[in-house]
Design an enzyme around this catalytic site. Structure first.
Site, PDB file in Angstrom:
ATOM      1  N   HIS A  65       0.848  -1.196   0.000  1.00  0.00           N
ATOM      2  CA  HIS A  65       0.000   0.000   0.000  1.00  0.00           C
ATOM      3  C   HIS A  65       0.880   1.241   0.000  1.00  0.00           C
ATOM      4  O   HIS A  65       2.080   1.168   0.211  1.00  0.00           O
ATOM      5  CB  HIS A  65      -0.994   0.004   1.166  1.00  0.00           C
ATOM      6  N   HIS A  88       1.275   4.002   1.809  1.00  0.00           N
ATOM      7  CA  HIS A  88       1.725   4.812   2.945  1.00  0.00           C
ATOM      8  C   HIS A  88       3.249   4.991   2.924  1.00  0.00           C
ATOM      9  O   HIS A  88       3.998   4.081   2.567  1.00  0.00           O
ATOM     10  CB  HIS A  88       1.281   4.188   4.274  1.00  0.00           C
ATOM     11  N   ASP A 109       5.664   5.031   5.018  1.00  0.00           N
ATOM     12  CA  ASP A 109       6.587   4.121   5.709  1.00  0.00           C
ATOM     13  C   ASP A 109       6.689   2.757   5.013  1.00  0.00           C
ATOM     14  O   ASP A 109       7.399   1.875   5.493  1.00  0.00           O
ATOM     15  CB  ASP A 109       6.191   3.952   7.190  1.00  0.00           C
ATOM     16  N   HIS A 110       6.017   2.605   3.886  1.00  0.00           N
ATOM     17  CA  HIS A 110       6.148   1.371   3.086  1.00  0.00           C
ATOM     18  C   HIS A 110       6.783   1.611   1.727  1.00  0.00           C
ATOM     19  O   HIS A 110       7.142   0.669   1.039  1.00  0.00           O
ATOM     20  CB  HIS A 110       4.781   0.693   2.917  1.00  0.00           C
ATOM     21  N   HIS A 114      -7.368  -0.987   5.984  1.00  0.00           N
ATOM     22  CA  HIS A 114      -6.337  -0.089   6.519  1.00  0.00           C
ATOM     23  C   HIS A 114      -6.244   1.157   5.623  1.00  0.00           C
ATOM     24  O   HIS A 114      -6.063   2.269   6.098  1.00  0.00           O
ATOM     25  CB  HIS A 114      -5.005  -0.834   6.579  1.00  0.00           C
ATOM     26  N   ASP A 145      -0.234  -4.130   6.248  1.00  0.00           N
ATOM     27  CA  ASP A 145      -0.836  -3.570   7.461  1.00  0.00           C
ATOM     28  C   ASP A 145      -2.288  -4.015   7.630  1.00  0.00           C
ATOM     29  O   ASP A 145      -3.083  -3.337   8.274  1.00  0.00           O
ATOM     30  CB  ASP A 145      -0.757  -2.036   7.435  1.00  0.00           C
ATOM     31  N   HIS A 199       4.390  -4.620  10.274  1.00  0.00           N
ATOM     32  CA  HIS A 199       4.860  -3.976  11.518  1.00  0.00           C
ATOM     33  C   HIS A 199       4.954  -5.008  12.629  1.00  0.00           C
ATOM     34  O   HIS A 199       4.237  -6.011  12.621  1.00  0.00           O
ATOM     35  CB  HIS A 199       3.893  -2.876  11.987  1.00  0.00           C
TER      36      HIS A 199
HETATM   37 ZN   LIG Z   1       0.065   1.732   6.459  1.00  0.00          ZN
END
Ligand SMILES: [Zn+2]
Length: 255
Positions: free
Chosen positions: A56, A58, A60-61, A114, A133, A171
């Site tokens: 996805h 986001h 942090d990915h 998410h 996530d 995570h």
């Molecule tokens: Zn995420």
């Protein structure tokens, strides 16, 4: 030959993952939270990055993608619903598509909840699902953009995989998740044992990823929304599992 998989920490609590095909030498990173630990894990294994499979959009990915692409010239596969929002994207995929990493292959599953663009990669022959996530060890991602019902459907789809399927999450929130699982399901011996295992792993500098679908069905409160004891705990006795799931997720947000 079966795939080889390595997991390692990135950023504060992200988990980096590499899947390698020993026959062809192809190797994919699942998401790219951070360049350095991914490069270090590749060097340690003696693997060369050929692909990045994004779950996805986001930050942090995806924030390590550009540096890794510049270094390795790898292909970047990302959800079609995130088109234009993932740096360096080469190919988009949607539900039911097959992604090949050398001789390995994964089926793409839409897993919104998410966020609207979230997908999972199911490497059926290797019994491994990269759940990003959506599903965590003893927990699940926060719900945004999509409805609780969509997240519940996504989790239910993952829960229908074989019990032995290994679950790789994006995570490591296992300790916090274990505390919540104990609050929801205080009389569940499997949850108590798993929480103790998580504490032990933490003390030894390990983390409980991958988990398996069977273990998550026995211990993860969000996959246990259909259990009467869990519904009671969430104040949703007699309600359908989707409603229990929503109450649990909202409770966890405040926990
Ligand atoms: Zn995420």
């Amino acid at each position: 030959m079966p795939a080889e998989i390595r997991v390692f920490r990135c950023l504060d609590d992200n988990i980096g993952a590499l899947i390698h095909d020993p026959e062809t030498g192809a190797c994919a990173a699942i998401d790219a939270p951070e360049e350095k630990p991914i490069v270090a894990a590749l060097a340690e294994a003696g693997w060369r990055l050929s692909d990045i499979l994004v779950t996805h959009r986001h930050a942090d990915h995806v924030q390590g993608i550009e540096a890794l692409k510049a270094r390795f010239g790898c292909r970047v596969v990302a959800p079609a619903k995130a088109a234009g929002e993932v740096p360096g994207m080469d190919e988009t995929v949607r539900d039911g598509d097959t992604v090949r990493v050398g001789g390995l292959s994964a089926v793409v599953w839409d897993t919104p909840g998410h966020c609207r663009d979230h997908i999972a990669y199911w490497f059926a022959a290797d019994g491994a699902v990269f759940a990003g996530d959506t599903l965590f060890t003893l927990g699940c991602g926060r719900v945004s953009e999509s409805s609780y019902g969509e997240m519940w459907t996504s989790l239910s789809r993952l829960a229908a995989l074989p019990d032995a399927a290994r679950v790789y999450s994006g995570h490591d929130y296992t300790i916090a998740n274990a505390r919540f699982a104990l609050a929801v399901d205080p009389d569940n011996a499997a949850v108590k044992a798993r929480a103790a295992e998580a504490e032990r792993a933490k003390a030894e500098g390990r983390f409980l990823i991958p988990s398996t679908i069977g273990t998550e069905k026995a211990t993860n409160p969000f996959l246990r929304a259909g259990e009467p004891a869990v519904a009671r705990s969430a104040g949703q006795e007699g309600r359908d599992p989707a409603a229990v799931f929503q109450a649990l997720r909202e409770w966890k947000n405040r926990f």
